[in-house]
Design a protein around this motif. Structure first.
Motif: not given
Length: 256
Positions: A171-174, A177, A180, A186, A193, A211-213, A238
């Motif tokens: 997962k990408s978050d702000y 990256v 899991y 994590k 990116s 866009r993020s996973e 999840h």
């Protein structure tokens, strides 16, 4: 002068294409750079004069074949992508070469030479050309042995190695990256990116659902309809959701 259009949503990838075009002896000029499916459709509907298209597969808002299925295009296409599962789609359009990321100048130059031979009328028959392209693609798959098996991760105590086969999703978050693992731990990756890490992973195992996973096919436990055009994916504790423009290709990737 050879007029080129680039369909690529990542600025570093576009700069690399520009750099490699400049290294050739041909007189290439990039007349347009396009980052989205919508912009591509609008551009091609105006029927611009194009000699060659350099195209990624996944753009910012969807799959590039949404473009080629809607527009009329007679220009040859060199696909430059991290995905090895769309080669048949590529050659059902005007694809003449399929360059897999990460790639070096020699690989790109071979694709341009294929374009030059077509441009100069040196190709034989369409069937012969398709056979040669298929052979070229298969050889590239054999050469593609650099998918990561372990990912080095920096920690305060040093560097440890995370086994890729034990990653359930990424997962990408702000700009950060995370990966899991099987124990739901994590891990913060060095990449900044999602696309950067995706290009190092086997696309038959990992898929970008939005866009993020990125999900690992081996750990998908259940798939349910979430909305009319999206699905919910159960992976351990999840629940991840596809974006509308990824649902169809995800279902196909899963063999549904």
């Amino acid at each position: 002068m050879i007029r080129v259009v680039i369909l690529e949503d990542e600025a570093p990838a576009r700069r690399k294409l520009h750099s490699f075009l400049e290294k050739t002896k041909e007189d290439f000029v990039v007349i347009k750079e396009i980052e989205t499916v919508l912009d591509a459709i609008n551009f091609f509907e105006k029927k611009p004069e194009i000699d060659l298209i350099l195209s990624d597969i996944e753009l910012r808002d969807g799959n590039v074949f949404e473009v080629y299925n809607k527009i009329e295009n007679s220009a040859p296409i060199i696909f430059v992508t991290a995905y090895d599962s769309f080669w048949m789609n590529a050659f059902e359009t005007n694809g003449i070469a399929y360059v897999l990321k990460p790639y070096a100048f020699l690989q790109f130059e071979k694709a341009l030479k294929k374009y030059a031979s077509l441009k100069n009328g040196l190709a034989l028959t369409p069937n012969d050309l398709l056979h040669k392209i298929d052979t070229y693609y298969q050889s590239k798959i054999v050469e593609q042995t650099n998918y990561k098996e372990y990912i080095p991760i920096k920690a305060s105590s040093g560097i440890y190695f995370l086994k890729v086969s034990e990653i359930i999703f990424i997962k990408s978050d702000y700009g950060v990256v995370f990966a899991y693992d099987l124990n739901n731990k994590k891990h913060v990756l060095n990449q900044t990116s999602l696309k950067e890490i995706q290009e190092t992973l086997n696309p038959t195992q990992f898929f970008k659902i939005n866009r993020s996973e990125l999900v690992n096919k081996n750990y998908v436990q259940k798939i349910n309809r979430y909305t009319k055009n999206t699905v919910a994916i159960q992976i351990k504790t999840h629940v991840l959701k596809t974006s509308q423009n990824k649902t169809a290709s995800f279902n196909s990737w899963m063999g549904l």
